[in-house]
Design a protein around this motif. Structure first.
Motif, short mmCIF file in Angstrom:
data_model
loop_
_atom_site.label_atom_id
_atom_site.label_comp_id
_atom_site.label_asym_id
_atom_site.label_seq_id
_atom_site.Cartn_x
_atom_site.Cartn_y
_atom_site.Cartn_z
N ASP A 1 -2.85 -0.63 -9.11
CA ASP A 1 -3.98 0.28 -9.28
C ASP A 1 -3.64 1.36 -10.29
N PRO B 1 0.36 8.73 -1.11
CA PRO B 1 0.77 9.64 -2.18
C PRO B 1 2.26 9.97 -2.10
N ILE C 1 -0.57 4.58 -10.41
CA ILE C 1 0.80 4.22 -10.06
C ILE C 1 1.66 4.33 -11.31
N GLU D 1 0.85 -1.19 0.00
CA GLU D 1 0.00 0.00 0.00
C GLU D 1 0.88 1.24 0.00
N ARG E 1 -1.05 9.76 -7.28
CA ARG E 1 -2.39 10.28 -7.04
C ARG E 1 -2.53 10.72 -5.58
N LYS F 1 -4.66 6.49 -1.41
CA LYS F 1 -3.82 5.30 -1.27
C LYS F 1 -3.99 4.40 -2.50
N LYS F 2 -2.90 3.81 -2.96
CA LYS F 2 -2.91 2.90 -4.09
C LYS F 2 -2.17 1.62 -3.73
N ASN G 1 3.23 6.10 -6.33
CA ASN G 1 1.84 6.57 -6.27
C ASN G 1 1.82 8.07 -6.57
#
Length: 262
Positions: free
Chosen positions: A39, A24, A42, A21, A84, A87-88, A82
């Motif tokens: 996801d 950002p 990423i 996990e 974004r 969380k990704k 990540n």
């Protein structure tokens, strides 16, 4: 904390994968070809070496990447970041049946020495280098060769090994002897050497090889029950051209079915 601080979860039993996990801006590094899924949001980037240092210029990066060639690894690794706001997740899969071992390097003295193909992934900032064995006996006769990998830093790293994994904690001066191929990893203070099997009959007919690894504490040692080399040799020996079974119940028959043999 110099390394990115990542959260993770391991799924599966014998064919595991680790899901990391990323908050950002967080990044994880992994061996090329280990990605399972990720996801949207990423960003992947291929880098020389492990990407643990942005300095040193081109020559420094080439030297760092060149060290990986000595351990049989690729010149390149992949960074997953990540980019974004939320969380990704990104997941990395085991290359063969076994277990994924999570290691917090800050709890292991900042350094782990492992077999050269054990590294799977780590938080950005973990340095993946080479460890030269001090004793020539360990180099020439050890199942892992003269050069092993070292993982340095204060973040999370993930190591993969075959079969069942056991961790042994050795007290100062305590000795354990294991098959050379079964050694997965050890902490920095463990003394590692190779000894020859005593007795001509044992060496020639014992079926365990001529040498075993001797590890002396203090420190921790991780041991695997099924080295990939042992698994591969059994599969190779069972193939029809090497005298294995050609019947439908044997491995040769399975290959015939998969290959559509008529």
């Amino acid at each position: 904390m110099n390394n990115h601080e990542i959260d993770y979860e391991i799924f599966g039993d014998d064919m595991q994968f680790v899901q990391v996990e990323l908050d950002p801006g967080e990044t994880v590094i992994a061996e090329a070809g280990s990605l399972m899924m990720m996801d949207d949001g990423i960003q992947m980037e291929t880098v020389f070496g492990d990407g643990s240092s942005s300095g040193g210029g081109l020559m420094g990066k080439l030297l760092g990447a060149g060290k990986r060639v000595l351990t049989g690894e690729s010149l390149f690794m992949t960074m997953f970041t990540n980019e974004r706001s939320g969380k990704k997740h990104v997941s990395f899969a085991s290359p063969y049946p076994g277990k994924i071992i999570p290691m917090d390097l800050s709890e292991q003295g900042g350094k782990i020495i492992c077999q050269k193909d054990a590294f799977l992934a780590a938080a950005k900032g973990v340095s993946v280098g080479i460890e030269f064995q001090r004793k020539l006996g360990a180099g020439f006769f050890g199942g892992e060769g003269f050069i092993m990998q070292k993982l340095e830093g204060d973040g999370m790293a993930f190591v993969h090994a075959g079969g069942t994994i056991i961790k042994k904690t050795l007290s100062p001066g305590e000795i354990i002897r294991i098959d050379t191929g079964c050694l997965v990893a050890m902490t920095r203070d463990v003394d590692y050497n190779i000894e020859m099997v005593r007795g001509v009959k044992t060496a020639l007919f014992g079926g365990e090889g001529l040498f075993f690894a001797t590890l002396r504490g203090p420190g921790s040692v991780w041991i695997q029950s099924l080295p990939f080399s042992r698994l591969a040799s059994r599969v190779f020996a069972a193939m029809p051209q090497n005298g294995g079974s050609k019947g439908e119940g044997g491995l040769g028959g399975l290959f015939d079915i998969i290959g559509g043999d008529r």
